[in-house]
Design a protein around this motif. Structure first.
Motif, PDB file in Angstrom:
ATOM      1  N   ARG A 185      -4.182  -3.181  75.228  1.00 14.07           N
ATOM      2  CA  ARG A 185      -2.856  -3.095  74.589  1.00 14.07           C
ATOM      3  C   ARG A 185      -1.924  -4.209  75.038  1.00 14.07           C
ATOM      4  O   ARG A 185      -0.712  -4.146  74.809  1.00 14.07           O
ATOM      5  CB  ARG A 185      -2.187  -1.759  74.927  1.00 14.07           C
ATOM      6  CG  ARG A 185      -2.691  -0.557  74.152  1.00 14.07           C
ATOM      7  CD  ARG A 185      -1.878   0.659  74.522  1.00 14.07           C
ATOM      8  NE  ARG A 185      -0.462   0.398  74.327  1.00 14.07           N
ATOM      9  CZ  ARG A 185       0.489   0.757  75.183  1.00 14.07           C
ATOM     10  NH1 ARG A 185       0.184   1.353  76.308  1.00 14.07           N
ATOM     11  NH2 ARG A 185       1.756   0.489  74.917  1.00 14.07           N
ATOM     12  N   LEU A 215      -6.859   3.996  65.270  1.00 15.11           N
ATOM     13  CA  LEU A 215      -6.641   2.975  66.284  1.00 15.11           C
ATOM     14  C   LEU A 215      -7.531   1.783  65.959  1.00 15.11           C
ATOM     15  O   LEU A 215      -8.592   1.950  65.351  1.00 15.11           O
ATOM     16  CB  LEU A 215      -7.003   3.508  67.681  1.00 15.11           C
ATOM     17  CG  LEU A 215      -6.109   4.584  68.283  1.00 15.11           C
ATOM     18  CD1 LEU A 215      -6.743   5.101  69.576  1.00 15.11           C
ATOM     19  CD2 LEU A 215      -4.714   4.047  68.554  1.00 15.11           C
ATOM     20  N   GLU A 220      -0.665   4.847  70.716  1.00 12.00           N
ATOM     21  CA  GLU A 220      -1.007   6.068  70.006  1.00 12.00           C
ATOM     22  C   GLU A 220      -1.613   5.764  68.636  1.00 12.00           C
ATOM     23  O   GLU A 220      -1.293   4.743  68.015  1.00 12.00           O
ATOM     24  CB  GLU A 220       0.260   6.931  69.812  1.00 12.00           C
ATOM     25  CG  GLU A 220       0.965   7.324  71.097  1.00 12.00           C
ATOM     26  CD  GLU A 220       0.133   8.275  71.943  1.00 12.00           C
ATOM     27  OE1 GLU A 220      -0.744   8.952  71.370  1.00 12.00           O
ATOM     28  OE2 GLU A 220       0.340   8.334  73.167  1.00 12.00           O
ATOM     29  N   PRO A 221      -2.469   6.678  68.125  1.00 17.32           N
ATOM     30  CA  PRO A 221      -2.984   6.519  66.763  1.00 17.32           C
ATOM     31  C   PRO A 221      -1.842   6.633  65.754  1.00 17.32           C
ATOM     32  O   PRO A 221      -0.843   7.312  66.003  1.00 17.32           O
ATOM     33  CB  PRO A 221      -3.974   7.688  66.601  1.00 17.32           C
ATOM     34  CG  PRO A 221      -4.243   8.177  67.986  1.00 17.32           C
ATOM     35  CD  PRO A 221      -3.014   7.887  68.794  1.00 17.32           C
ATOM     36  N   ASP A 263      -6.434   6.947  80.454  1.00 17.77           N
ATOM     37  CA  ASP A 263      -5.855   5.682  80.893  1.00 17.77           C
ATOM     38  C   ASP A 263      -6.009   5.518  82.404  1.00 17.77           C
ATOM     39  O   ASP A 263      -6.306   4.431  82.896  1.00 17.77           O
ATOM     40  CB  ASP A 263      -4.369   5.609  80.526  1.00 17.77           C
ATOM     41  CG  ASP A 263      -4.156   5.303  79.054  1.00 17.77           C
ATOM     42  OD1 ASP A 263      -5.120   4.878  78.408  1.00 17.77           O
ATOM     43  OD2 ASP A 263      -3.039   5.498  78.556  1.00 17.77           O
ATOM     44  N   SER A 310       1.324  -1.036  65.933  1.00 19.03           N
ATOM     45  CA  SER A 310       1.739   0.278  66.445  1.00 19.03           C
ATOM     46  C   SER A 310       0.975   0.613  67.715  1.00 19.03           C
ATOM     47  O   SER A 310       1.544   1.110  68.698  1.00 19.03           O
ATOM     48  CB  SER A 310       1.490   1.344  65.381  1.00 19.03           C
ATOM     49  OG  SER A 310       1.753   2.639  65.896  1.00 19.03           O
ATOM     50  N   TYR A 311      -0.330   0.316  67.726  1.00 19.43           N
ATOM     51  CA  TYR A 311      -1.138   0.569  68.918  1.00 19.43           C
ATOM     52  C   TYR A 311      -0.665  -0.271  70.101  1.00 19.43           C
ATOM     53  O   TYR A 311      -0.542   0.234  71.225  1.00 19.43           O
ATOM     54  CB  TYR A 311      -2.606   0.261  68.612  1.00 19.43           C
ATOM     55  CG  TYR A 311      -3.475   0.140  69.839  1.00 19.43           C
ATOM     56  CD1 TYR A 311      -3.818   1.262  70.588  1.00 19.43           C
ATOM     57  CD2 TYR A 311      -3.952  -1.112  70.253  1.00 19.43           C
ATOM     58  CE1 TYR A 311      -4.613   1.147  71.719  1.00 19.43           C
ATOM     59  CE2 TYR A 311      -4.748  -1.224  71.374  1.00 19.43           C
ATOM     60  CZ  TYR A 311      -5.074  -0.099  72.107  1.00 19.43           C
ATOM     61  OH  TYR A 311      -5.853  -0.210  73.228  1.00 19.43           O
ATOM     62  N   THR A 348       2.748   1.432  71.207  1.00 21.16           N
ATOM     63  CA  THR A 348       2.797   2.818  71.696  1.00 21.16           C
ATOM     64  C   THR A 348       1.501   3.291  72.345  1.00 21.16           C
ATOM     65  O   THR A 348       1.513   4.229  73.130  1.00 21.16           O
ATOM     66  CB  THR A 348       3.121   3.777  70.530  1.00 21.16           C
ATOM     67  OG1 THR A 348       1.994   3.810  69.620  1.00 21.16           O
ATOM     68  CG2 THR A 348       4.354   3.311  69.774  1.00 21.16           C
ATOM     69  N   ALA A 353      -7.044  12.817  63.047  1.00 19.74           N
ATOM     70  CA  ALA A 353      -6.011  12.050  63.761  1.00 19.74           C
ATOM     71  C   ALA A 353      -5.713  10.777  62.990  1.00 19.74           C
ATOM     72  O   ALA A 353      -6.351  10.452  61.986  1.00 19.74           O
ATOM     73  CB  ALA A 353      -6.495  11.709  65.162  1.00 19.74           C
ATOM     74  N   HIS A 365      -0.734   6.736  79.476  1.00 21.72           N
ATOM     75  CA  HIS A 365      -0.465   7.772  78.479  1.00 21.72           C
ATOM     76  C   HIS A 365      -1.293   9.035  78.680  1.00 21.72           C
ATOM     77  O   HIS A 365      -0.921  10.093  78.195  1.00 21.72           O
ATOM     78  CB  HIS A 365      -0.732   7.226  77.070  1.00 21.72           C
ATOM     79  CG  HIS A 365       0.296   6.237  76.618  1.00 21.72           C
ATOM     80  ND1 HIS A 365       1.429   6.604  75.936  1.00 21.72           N
ATOM     81  CD2 HIS A 365       0.375   4.904  76.774  1.00 21.72           C
ATOM     82  CE1 HIS A 365       2.166   5.532  75.673  1.00 21.72           C
ATOM     83  NE2 HIS A 365       1.544   4.484  76.184  1.00 21.72           N
ATOM     84  N   ALA A 366      -2.406   8.913  79.336  1.00 23.52           N
ATOM     85  CA  ALA A 366      -3.287  10.076  79.457  1.00 23.52           C
ATOM     86  C   ALA A 366      -4.218   9.881  80.636  1.00 23.52           C
ATOM     87  O   ALA A 366      -4.271   8.817  81.245  1.00 23.52           O
ATOM     88  CB  ALA A 366      -4.107  10.246  78.169  1.00 23.52           C
TER      89      ALA A 366
END
Length: 362
Positions: A339, A82, A39-40, A268, A33-34, A37, A79, A264-265
């Motif tokens: 990632r 990760l 994301e956690p 990043d 998933s990490y 995406t 949350a 994503h943020a």
């Protein structure tokens, strides 16, 4: 029979038998998933995708165990989780199925790289190959090569002082390199001219390594024909071309703009800025990639496993490439976020290294 890439890891992860099947599957889903995406992922989402029926409470218990092993962490209170760098290393080494390239993917890589051609210089060929590899992996592509791989065209000695001369090396691709050479006392200009003629008759079209081997043989066979001072000039020239010096290595980086995709943020963006700073420190990158030349297969560095990229949290996947004699002459690969799609990038880098070896071996 399809050959799968081998790869060496600098550090082993936790023992696989420390995790049962349920824990391995939950951990795998967190990592995948990490990688998809960034994301956690929380227990409720995991409960929906796991192949076994588990309640969110049961999943949280397993996640707590994984956290104690240092494989996952919570970036924020309450949350999802990760993978840690240790977790990513464990995943790559023990759980990940390294995908093989399809015939269509192999053909695409081979077509793109083979279309470059070898009419241009080695450096231009490698630079273009890295541009193509960057496009295939959506990461920054890097290659470490030796300046000694250029093919020589001409050499000339220019006296500077009674005991020093400037050696001018001209490559077939137009590159010019100057080196200051110490001269034996009493060397006349005629000895410099004779040394130039002797060398130029034997170096054209050869790399420095090939020229050294050829000249050492020629020197042994021509000792009676050459003046003693001329022999000393040639021997001094050979000594100055012994290679292995850090200044004889060059780094080519292509596709840095790919690192700006899929941010994503703000964290990043800061990570990528730090990575750009790291890539500017070419001396350190050359040292890092030089370590990979000792590995026989693909080498993977994740995050702080190498001090250079510890702040930017980046991963490096590289493989050595070879010359026509099968000798390792450099390293190529990609640098990107942790990632990276390891299962796809690993075989892509491995296959690209083989194709580049074929191109340079012609």
């Amino acid at each position: 029979m399809t050959e799968h890439p081998s790869f060496a890891s600098p550090h082993p992860g936790p023992a696989l038998n420390a995790l049962n099947e349920r824990a391995r599957e939950i951990f795998r889903q967190i990592v995948e998933s990490y990688l998809t995406t960034g994301e956690p992922v929380g227990s409720r989402n995991l409960a929906r995708v796991l192949p076994m029926a588990l309640s969110p409470a049961s999943i949280r218990n397993v996640m707590s165990d994984l956290e104690q092993l240092g494989l996952i962490y919570a970036p924020h209170t309450s949350a999802g989780r990760l993978p840690t760098e240790l977790g990513l290393r464990f995943f790559v080494d023990a759980l990940m199925q390294v995908g093989d390239l399809t015939e269509a993917e192999r053909h695409s890589i081979q077509t793109q790289l083979a279309s470059i051609g070898r009419a241009q210089s080695v450096e231009a060929t490698l630079s273009e190959a890295m541009t193509r590899l960057s496009g295939l992996t959506r990461a920054a592509a890097v290659v470490l090569t030796a300046k000694a791989n250029v093919r020589l065209k001409h050499i000339e000695f220019v006296r500077l002082e009674p005991e020093r001369a400037l050696v001018v090396l001209v490559a077939e691709d137009g590159q010019i390199e100057n080196r200051v050479l110490p001269l034996p006392l009493g060397v006349p200009m005629s000895a410099l001219n004779e040394a130039s003629n002797f060398l130029n008759a034997r170096i054209r079209g050869r790399t420095l390594a090939e020229a050294r081997a050829e000249l050492e043989q020629a020197m042994a066979a021509s000792r009676t024909e050459l003046d003693q001072l001329t022999q000393k000039v040639i021997a001094a020239g050979l000594a100055s071309w012994s290679g292995g010096d850090s200044n004889d290595r060059q780094l080519i980086v292509r596709g840095q703009a790919n690192l700006l995709d899929d941010l994503h943020a703000m964290e990043d963006l800061e990570r990528v800025r730090l990575l750009f700073d790291d890539l500017e420190a070419k001396r350190e990158v050359i040292d890092l990639l030089g370590r990979a030349e000792r590995a026989d297969g693909v080498r993977i560095f994740i995050g702080s496993e190498n001090k250079l990229f510890s702040l930017s949290g980046s991963s490096t996947i590289v493989a050595p490439y070879r010359d026509h004699a099968g000798h390792i002459v450099g390293v190529l690969g990609v640098i990107g976020p942790t990632r990276l799609n390891y299962a796809r990038v690993i075989p892509t880098v491995d296959y690209a290294a083989r194709i580049v070896s074929q191109m340079l071996g012609v």
